[in-house]
Design a protein around this motif. Sequence first.
Motif, short mmCIF file in Angstrom:
data_model
loop_
_atom_site.label_atom_id
_atom_site.label_comp_id
_atom_site.label_asym_id
_atom_site.label_seq_id
_atom_site.Cartn_x
_atom_site.Cartn_y
_atom_site.Cartn_z
N SER A 114 0.84 -1.21 0.00
CA SER A 114 0.00 0.00 0.00
C SER A 114 0.87 1.25 0.00
O SER A 114 2.09 1.18 0.10
N LYS A 115 0.20 2.42 -0.10
CA LYS A 115 0.94 3.68 -0.01
C LYS A 115 1.25 3.94 1.47
O LYS A 115 0.66 3.32 2.34
N ARG A 116 2.16 4.86 1.71
CA ARG A 116 2.56 5.18 3.09
C ARG A 116 1.35 5.62 3.91
O ARG A 116 0.64 6.56 3.54
N SER A 117 1.16 4.97 5.05
CA SER A 117 -0.04 5.20 5.87
C SER A 117 0.07 6.46 6.72
O SER A 117 -0.92 6.95 7.24
N ALA A 118 1.27 6.97 6.89
CA ALA A 118 1.50 8.13 7.76
C ALA A 118 2.81 8.80 7.34
O ALA A 118 3.57 8.23 6.56
N SER A 119 3.04 9.98 7.87
CA SER A 119 4.33 10.64 7.65
C SER A 119 5.22 10.40 8.86
O SER A 119 4.74 10.38 10.00
N VAL A 120 6.51 10.21 8.61
CA VAL A 120 7.47 10.01 9.68
C VAL A 120 8.55 11.07 9.51
O VAL A 120 9.17 11.17 8.45
N ARG A 121 8.74 11.89 10.54
CA ARG A 121 9.77 12.93 10.46
C ARG A 121 10.65 12.90 11.70
O ARG A 121 10.24 12.41 12.75
N ALA A 122 11.84 13.47 11.54
CA ALA A 122 12.80 13.46 12.64
C ALA A 122 12.36 14.44 13.72
O ALA A 122 12.11 15.62 13.44
#
Length: 144
Positions: free
Chosen positions: A94-102
Amino acid sequence: ANRAVNRISIERQVLQIFGAGLTPADIAELVEAAEVVSVPAGEVVVEEGADDKDIYIVRVGSMVVEKDLGGKPVFLSYLPAGSYFGEMAVIDGSKRSASVRAAIKSEVIRFPGEMFNALLDAKPDIRTRALKDMAARREINDFV
Ligand code: CMP
């Protein structure tokens, strides 16, 4: 010298996360494919909706996981050093379910998604563990 230090650290992180049933050859293959990436504070590593498929381990620092809800970023989780992320898109296709940032200046270890998939096919214990972790994360996201 730097590369040698990185290798030890990557091996240790890989073992900590996917330890069950990895042979020295498996570990060597993972370490060979691994890439250490520096991430400035606040920079997005994985963007919600994107269709890239790499998987990451937080090597240094920490990440924030967020999802867009009606135009507003909603906090889902905090990922300390030693956590992994990006498994959902790989497992589900699937596409990315969420954003992950530093959250702070960080370093992540990036692995090709196909490699993770091959690992899951070859190692039932790792698949079980990954699916269990993913279900727990999903439960949080479904609640939010
Ligand atoms: P993926 O959907 O590929 O990309 C975003 C990643 O964020 C996802 O995989 C998970 O690795 C991670 N993620 C999503 N929701 C959570 C959560 N509730 N807790 C921790 N990590 C999450």
